[in-house]
Design a protein around this motif. Structure first.
Motif, PDB file in Angstrom:
ATOM      1  N   THR A  76      49.675  25.624 -75.749  1.00 20.81           N
ATOM      2  CA  THR A  76      49.730  26.597 -76.826  1.00 20.81           C
ATOM      3  C   THR A  76      48.692  27.690 -76.593  1.00 20.81           C
ATOM      4  OG1 THR A  76      50.401  24.853 -78.333  1.00 20.81           O
ATOM      5  CG2 THR A  76      49.560  26.849 -79.330  1.00 20.81           C
ATOM      6  N   ALA A  77      49.092  28.917 -76.790  1.00 22.57           N
ATOM      7  CA  ALA A  77      48.158  30.035 -76.645  1.00 22.57           C
ATOM      8  C   ALA A  77      47.873  30.700 -77.990  1.00 22.57           C
ATOM      9  CB  ALA A  77      48.721  31.068 -75.673  1.00 22.57           C
ATOM     10  N   ASP A  78      48.696  30.430 -78.979  1.00 19.96           N
ATOM     11  CA  ASP A  78      48.537  31.059 -80.294  1.00 19.96           C
ATOM     12  C   ASP A  78      47.968  30.027 -81.266  1.00 19.96           C
ATOM     13  OD1 ASP A  78      48.721  32.404 -82.692  1.00 19.96           O
ATOM     14  OD2 ASP A  78      50.911  32.427 -82.743  1.00 19.96           O
ATOM     15  N   PHE A  79      46.709  30.196 -81.621  1.00 15.97           N
ATOM     16  CA  PHE A  79      46.045  29.260 -82.534  1.00 15.97           C
ATOM     17  C   PHE A  79      45.790  29.901 -83.893  1.00 15.97           C
ATOM     18  CE2 PHE A  79      44.606  27.934 -78.252  1.00 15.97           C
ATOM     19  CZ  PHE A  79      45.290  26.730 -78.217  1.00 15.97           C
ATOM     20  N   SER A  80      46.615  30.867 -84.269  1.00  9.21           N
ATOM     21  CA  SER A  80      46.421  31.579 -85.529  1.00  9.21           C
ATOM     22  C   SER A  80      46.806  30.711 -86.721  1.00  9.21           C
ATOM     23  CB  SER A  80      47.240  32.867 -85.523  1.00  9.21           C
ATOM     24  OG  SER A  80      48.610  32.570 -85.379  1.00  9.21           O
ATOM     25  N   GLY A  81      46.309  31.104 -87.877  1.00  5.46           N
ATOM     26  CA  GLY A  81      46.652  30.418 -89.121  1.00  5.46           C
ATOM     27  C   GLY A  81      46.261  28.949 -89.079  1.00  5.46           C
ATOM     28  N   ASP A  82      47.176  28.120 -89.510  1.00 10.06           N
ATOM     29  CA  ASP A  82      46.932  26.678 -89.588  1.00 10.06           C
ATOM     30  C   ASP A  82      47.623  25.952 -88.430  1.00 10.06           C
ATOM     31  OD1 ASP A  82      45.419  24.906 -91.040  1.00 10.06           O
ATOM     32  OD2 ASP A  82      47.035  24.364 -92.422  1.00 10.06           O
ATOM     33  N   ARG A  83      47.807  26.657 -87.335  1.00 15.14           N
ATOM     34  CA  ARG A  83      48.555  26.120 -86.190  1.00 15.14           C
ATOM     35  C   ARG A  83      47.895  24.883 -85.591  1.00 15.14           C
ATOM     36  NH1 ARG A  83      51.944  28.690 -81.972  1.00 15.14           N
ATOM     37  NH2 ARG A  83      53.127  26.866 -81.323  1.00 15.14           N
ATOM     38  N   VAL A  84      46.572  24.882 -85.455  1.00 10.65           N
ATOM     39  CA  VAL A  84      45.874  23.748 -84.850  1.00 10.65           C
ATOM     40  C   VAL A  84      46.066  22.499 -85.715  1.00 10.65           C
ATOM     41  CG1 VAL A  84      43.639  22.841 -84.104  1.00 10.65           C
ATOM     42  CG2 VAL A  84      44.220  25.225 -83.663  1.00 10.65           C
ATOM     43  N   ARG A  85      45.957  22.641 -87.015  1.00  9.45           N
ATOM     44  CA  ARG A  85      46.193  21.505 -87.915  1.00  9.45           C
ATOM     45  C   ARG A  85      47.624  20.994 -87.750  1.00  9.45           C
ATOM     46  NH1 ARG A  85      43.928  19.327 -92.495  1.00  9.45           N
ATOM     47  NH2 ARG A  85      42.368  20.964 -92.539  1.00  9.45           N
ATOM     48  N   GLY A  86      48.578  21.900 -87.618  1.00 10.06           N
ATOM     49  CA  GLY A  86      49.970  21.502 -87.429  1.00 10.06           C
ATOM     50  C   GLY A  86      50.204  20.780 -86.119  1.00 10.06           C
ATOM     51  N   ILE A  87      49.509  21.187 -85.073  1.00  9.13           N
ATOM     52  CA  ILE A  87      49.654  20.535 -83.777  1.00  9.13           C
ATOM     53  C   ILE A  87      49.187  19.082 -83.851  1.00  9.13           C
ATOM     54  CG2 ILE A  87      48.732  20.452 -81.424  1.00  9.13           C
ATOM     55  CD1 ILE A  87      48.738  23.571 -81.520  1.00  9.13           C
ATOM     56  N   PHE A  88      48.026  18.863 -84.448  1.00 10.74           N
ATOM     57  CA  PHE A  88      47.461  17.517 -84.503  1.00 10.74           C
ATOM     58  C   PHE A  88      48.017  16.692 -85.655  1.00 10.74           C
ATOM     59  CE2 PHE A  88      44.001  19.670 -82.154  1.00 10.74           C
ATOM     60  CZ  PHE A  88      43.984  18.845 -81.046  1.00 10.74           C
ATOM     61  N   GLY A  89      48.471  17.356 -86.714  1.00 11.33           N
ATOM     62  CA  GLY A  89      48.849  16.648 -87.937  1.00 11.33           C
ATOM     63  C   GLY A  89      47.603  16.495 -88.799  1.00 11.33           C
ATOM     64  N   THR A  90      47.774  16.544 -90.113  1.00  9.14           N
ATOM     65  CA  THR A  90      46.631  16.545 -91.028  1.00  9.14           C
ATOM     66  C   THR A  90      45.708  15.337 -90.881  1.00  9.14           C
ATOM     67  OG1 THR A  90      47.753  17.983 -92.587  1.00  9.14           O
ATOM     68  CG2 THR A  90      45.951  16.659 -93.466  1.00  9.14           C
TER      69      THR A  90
END
Length: 123
Positions: A76-90
């Motif tokens: 992933t190159a776009d870490f905008s918004g809440d993207r990182v949380r979405g990748i890992f899961g809450t």
């Protein structure tokens, strides 16, 4: 060779975490397919069109993705918004934020897929 080059589901040796890939920080790794989509513009004037093509192609694949559909963090190159949380899961993101608060409370290691320390997230 069947299965070579694909991501495998990491084994879980801890019952405390309570899921199939429990304490692993990544989410959605299964024996199936992995895709990295890249656009390479031959000149800067075409970069926006290539970026739109990559994002559109991923949006078309997203309904078929495993997990959140946010992708694999290292692809992933776009870490905008809440993207990182979405990748890992809450739940995993919150656990990683608590770990980060203990080992990197000043968020010195903040590049790429940054997970802010739990104290910074609360404040």
């Amino acid at each position: 060779m069947p299965g070579s080059g694909r991501f495998g589901e990491a084994p879980c040796h801890s019952r405390a975490a309570g899921s199939s890939n429990c304490a692993q920080p990544w989410t959605g790794r299964r024996r199936r397919y992995g895709a990295f989509i890249a656009g390479f513009a031959p000149d800067a004037g075409l970069l926006a069109a290539d970026r739109d093509w990559v994002r559109g192609f991923w949006d078309a694949l997203r309904p078929h993705a495993i997990g959140s559909g946010e992708g694999y963090v290292n692809g992933t190159a776009d870490f905008s918004g809440d993207r990182v949380r979405g990748i890992f899961g809450t739940p995993k993101h919150e656990r990683l934020a608590r770990i980060k608060a203990e080992y990197d409370p000043d968020n010195m290691l903040h590049l790429n897929a940054n997970i802010q320390p739990a104290t910074a997230m609360a404040g």
